[in-house]
Design a protein around this motif. Structure first.
Motif, mmCIF file in Angstrom:
data_model
loop_
_atom_site.group_PDB
_atom_site.id
_atom_site.type_symbol
_atom_site.label_atom_id
_atom_site.label_comp_id
_atom_site.label_asym_id
_atom_site.label_seq_id
_atom_site.Cartn_x
_atom_site.Cartn_y
_atom_site.Cartn_z
ATOM 1 N N ARG A 4 0.838 -1.205 0.000
ATOM 2 C CA ARG A 4 0.000 0.000 0.000
ATOM 3 C C ARG A 4 0.862 1.240 0.000
ATOM 4 N N LEU A 5 0.526 2.207 -0.866
ATOM 5 C CA LEU A 5 1.315 3.429 -0.937
ATOM 6 C C LEU A 5 0.839 4.422 0.132
ATOM 7 N N GLY A 6 1.741 5.288 0.559
ATOM 8 C CA GLY A 6 1.397 6.284 1.572
ATOM 9 C C GLY A 6 0.407 7.308 1.029
ATOM 10 N N ALA A 7 -0.232 8.022 1.953
ATOM 11 C CA ALA A 7 -1.158 9.091 1.534
ATOM 12 C C ALA A 7 -0.977 10.246 2.506
ATOM 13 N N PRO A 8 -1.048 11.478 1.991
ATOM 14 C CA PRO A 8 -0.908 12.600 2.910
ATOM 15 C C PRO A 8 -2.172 12.760 3.746
ATOM 16 N N ASP A 9 -2.056 13.481 4.835
ATOM 17 C CA ASP A 9 -3.199 13.779 5.682
ATOM 18 C C ASP A 9 -4.108 14.751 4.905
ATOM 19 N N VAL A 49 -3.610 18.755 3.866
ATOM 20 C CA VAL A 49 -3.496 19.201 2.464
ATOM 21 C C VAL A 49 -4.537 20.289 2.189
ATOM 22 N N GLY A 50 -5.754 20.081 2.681
ATOM 23 C CA GLY A 50 -6.822 21.069 2.492
ATOM 24 C C GLY A 50 -6.461 22.390 3.163
ATOM 25 N N ALA A 51 -5.957 22.295 4.396
ATOM 26 C CA ALA A 51 -5.580 23.511 5.148
ATOM 27 C C ALA A 51 -4.472 24.248 4.404
ATOM 28 N N HIS A 52 -3.531 23.485 3.855
ATOM 29 C CA HIS A 52 -2.431 24.107 3.110
ATOM 30 C C HIS A 52 -2.949 24.772 1.845
ATOM 31 N N GLU A 53 -3.834 24.084 1.127
ATOM 32 C CA GLU A 53 -4.347 24.658 -0.131
ATOM 33 C C GLU A 53 -5.085 25.964 0.122
ATOM 34 N N SER A 54 -5.870 25.999 1.195
ATOM 35 C CA SER A 54 -6.656 27.223 1.442
ATOM 36 C C SER A 54 -5.715 28.371 1.825
ATOM 37 N N LEU A 55 -4.609 28.046 2.478
ATOM 38 C CA LEU A 55 -3.627 29.087 2.842
ATOM 39 C C LEU A 55 -2.858 29.539 1.596
ATOM 40 N N ALA A 56 -2.416 28.571 0.788
ATOM 41 C CA ALA A 56 -1.602 28.889 -0.398
ATOM 42 C C ALA A 56 -2.396 29.721 -1.413
ATOM 43 N N ALA A 57 -3.708 29.508 -1.462
ATOM 44 C CA ALA A 57 -4.535 30.245 -2.426
ATOM 45 C C ALA A 57 -4.509 31.741 -2.145
ATOM 46 N N ASP A 58 -4.300 32.121 -0.884
ATOM 47 C CA ASP A 58 -4.314 33.547 -0.519
ATOM 48 C C ASP A 58 -2.916 34.121 -0.352
ATOM 49 N N ARG A 59 -1.898 33.401 -0.839
ATOM 50 C CA ARG A 59 -0.509 33.785 -0.560
ATOM 51 C C ARG A 59 -0.210 35.253 -0.911
ATOM 52 N N THR A 105 5.614 28.752 7.141
ATOM 53 C CA THR A 105 4.352 28.522 7.862
ATOM 54 C C THR A 105 3.484 27.533 7.073
ATOM 55 N N GLU A 106 3.431 27.729 5.756
ATOM 56 C CA GLU A 106 2.651 26.805 4.908
ATOM 57 C C GLU A 106 3.187 25.377 5.027
ATOM 58 N N ALA A 107 4.523 25.252 5.052
ATOM 59 C CA ALA A 107 5.133 23.918 5.167
ATOM 60 C C ALA A 107 4.749 23.272 6.493
ATOM 61 N N ALA A 108 4.732 24.075 7.570
ATOM 62 C CA ALA A 108 4.369 23.535 8.892
ATOM 63 C C ALA A 108 2.916 23.059 8.881
ATOM 64 N N VAL A 109 2.057 23.795 8.162
ATOM 65 C CA VAL A 109 0.634 23.408 8.078
ATOM 66 C C VAL A 109 0.508 22.117 7.277
ATOM 67 N N LEU A 110 1.210 22.057 6.152
ATOM 68 C CA LEU A 110 1.108 20.877 5.285
ATOM 69 C C LEU A 110 1.610 19.613 5.977
ATOM 70 N N ALA A 111 2.765 19.735 6.642
ATOM 71 C CA ALA A 111 3.326 18.542 7.305
ATOM 72 C C ALA A 111 2.724 18.349 8.692
ATOM 73 N N ASP A 112 1.850 19.282 9.090
ATOM 74 C CA ASP A 112 1.258 19.276 10.425
ATOM 75 C C ASP A 112 2.348 19.118 11.481
ATOM 76 N N ASP A 113 3.347 19.976 11.380
ATOM 77 C CA ASP A 113 4.536 19.829 12.215
ATOM 78 C C ASP A 113 5.098 21.219 12.577
#
Ligand code: B12
Length: 339
Positions: free
Chosen positions: A212-217, A221-231, A271-279
């Motif tokens: 089975r291949l990995g999948a992102p959270d 991903v959704g939280a990151h996309e909504s943030l990146a859209a307003d960059r 900040t976007e990277a921290a949101v995407l990786a949830d880290d």
């Protein structure tokens, strides 16, 4: 002063002096005494970390870093050119994530895999996900190994990983921006520290294909996309708020104003990277590093807190309260109150 000793110190000193003959003689001597590409990679890695620290503290110009890196690349090539045995293991594509331009690490990983007789093909810097997807059709590799050295390239890494997964092919990731947790967060199938461990993972996949291949959270991903859209809007608003907090900025030169907006963009990218990786540790590492870089380059660290306040406010204004809170918590816990 640096803490390097032995050959790493000698290599750094030659790189610092721009002494090509010294580098070639040192590498030749080490090879004669039995050093292999892995040893060389460790040595170059140690010397290049010191190169990075010099730049970070403002002691070295970018040109000096470029000159040292160009020589370091030659040092690694001297050994890589000696790898002539044909591959007996399957094809592995090695590439930099989109937005990632640190090529020495993945190149040495590709060469180290070739030495272990993988058919490893290095695709160079910043490989956009869609082009990687196309190329996989041509090469049909066993696996793809992706490199990421700066957090800003994590979104590109996630997109590339997803593109490779569309072919049912597993992705191994590595590089200094990654940890096992971050790799899992963006949906990669494995993380490896260096060529030795990369080889072990790939060998496992060769003999027992990953089911089975990995999948992102999906939420991250959704939280990151909504943030990146307003960059763009966030950067512009943060810049305007910052001028209100630091009125002297209005008199800065156009080049300085542009630089400020770029710095806000980099902070937002972390900040976007921290949101995407949830880290949050991405920000915990980034903020003290930013203070040191600014101080090293003659920018008063006193601008950092107002910049963080302006960014947090502009995030709150568009309903990104959780992201603002993440940023503020990282600032509170990693920066001295007055910086
Ligand atoms: C040289 C260099 C550059 C060169 C790279 C040229 C080139 N052709 O590669 C250039 C000038 C392009 C560059 C640009 C930037 N850089 Co730079 N760079 C460096 C430096 C000094 C050395 C990197 C290097 O050559 N390392 C040698 C190799 C052999 O080691 P390695 O990369 O770690 O790779 C090993 C492992 O990580 C691992 N590995 C790597 N990839 C992979 C992949 C897989 C699959 C696996 C299994 C393992 C693996 O195996 C390798 C071998 O053991 C580092 C310092 C450092 N500490 O790394 C900074 C550094 C990485 N850069 C930094 C920064 C900030 C930047 C810029 C943002 C600067 C700017 N303002 O423009 C840009 C970003 C560019 C981008 N988007 O990618 C920071 C990052 C800090 C942070 N918080 O993110 C560092 C740490 C410098 C510092 N101390 O501040 N950089």
């Amino acid at each position: 002063m640096h803490g390097l000793t032995g050959p790493a110190r000698a290599l750094f000193d030659h790189l610092a002096a721009g002494d090509a003959e010294g580098v070639y003689a040192l590498v030749g001597d080490l090879v004669d005494r039995g050093a292999d590409l892995d040893d060389l990679a460790d040595l170059v890695g140690a010397a290049q970390r010191e190169v990075g620290r010099r730049w970070q503290r403002g002691e070295w110009t970018i040109a000096r870093e470029h000159a040292a890196t160009a020589l370091a690349e030659r040092a690694l090539a001297m050994v890589a050119f000696e790898i002539t045995e044909p591959a007996v293991r399957p094809t592995v594509l090695v590439a930099c994530a989109e937005g990632e331009w640190h090529t020495l690490g993945p190149r040495v990983v590709a060469d180290g895999l070739r030495r272990r007789r993988w058919d490893a093909r290095f695709l160079g810097g910043s490989m956009p996900a869609e082009h990687l997807r196309e190329h996989i059709d041509l090469e049909r590799p066993l696996a793809v190994a992706l490199s990421c050295a700066v957090p800003a390239a994590l979104p590109g890494l996630q997109r590339s990983t997803a593109a490779v997964h569309e072919h049912g092919i597993p992705v191994l990731v590595g590089g200094r921006a990654l940890t096992a947790a971050r790799a899992a967060g963006i949906g990669a199938d494995a993380w490896a520290r260096d060529t030795r461990t990369a080889h072990e993972v790939l060998d496992r996949w060769w003999h027992a294909p990953t089911g089975r291949l990995g999948a992102p959270d999906a939420e991250a991903v959704g939280a990151h996309e909504s943030l990146a859209a307003d960059r763009a809007a966030i950067v512009a608003r943060t810049d305007a708020l910052l001028v209100e907090l630091l009125p002297w900025l209005a008199d800065a030169t156009p080049a300085q104003r542009l630089r400020t907006r770029e710095d806000i963009g980099h902070l937002l990218a972390a900040t976007e990277a921290a949101v995407l990786a949830d880290d949050r540790t991405i920000l915990d590492e980034y903020l003290p590093w930013l203070v040191e870089v600014l101080e090293g380059h003659g920018v008063p660290a006193a601008v950092v807190h107002p910049t963080l306040r302006a960014l947090a406010t502009s995030l709150q204004e568009i309903g990104q309260d959780e992201v603002a809170a993440l940023l503020q918590a990282a600032a509170r816990e990693t920066l001295p109150a007055g910086s």
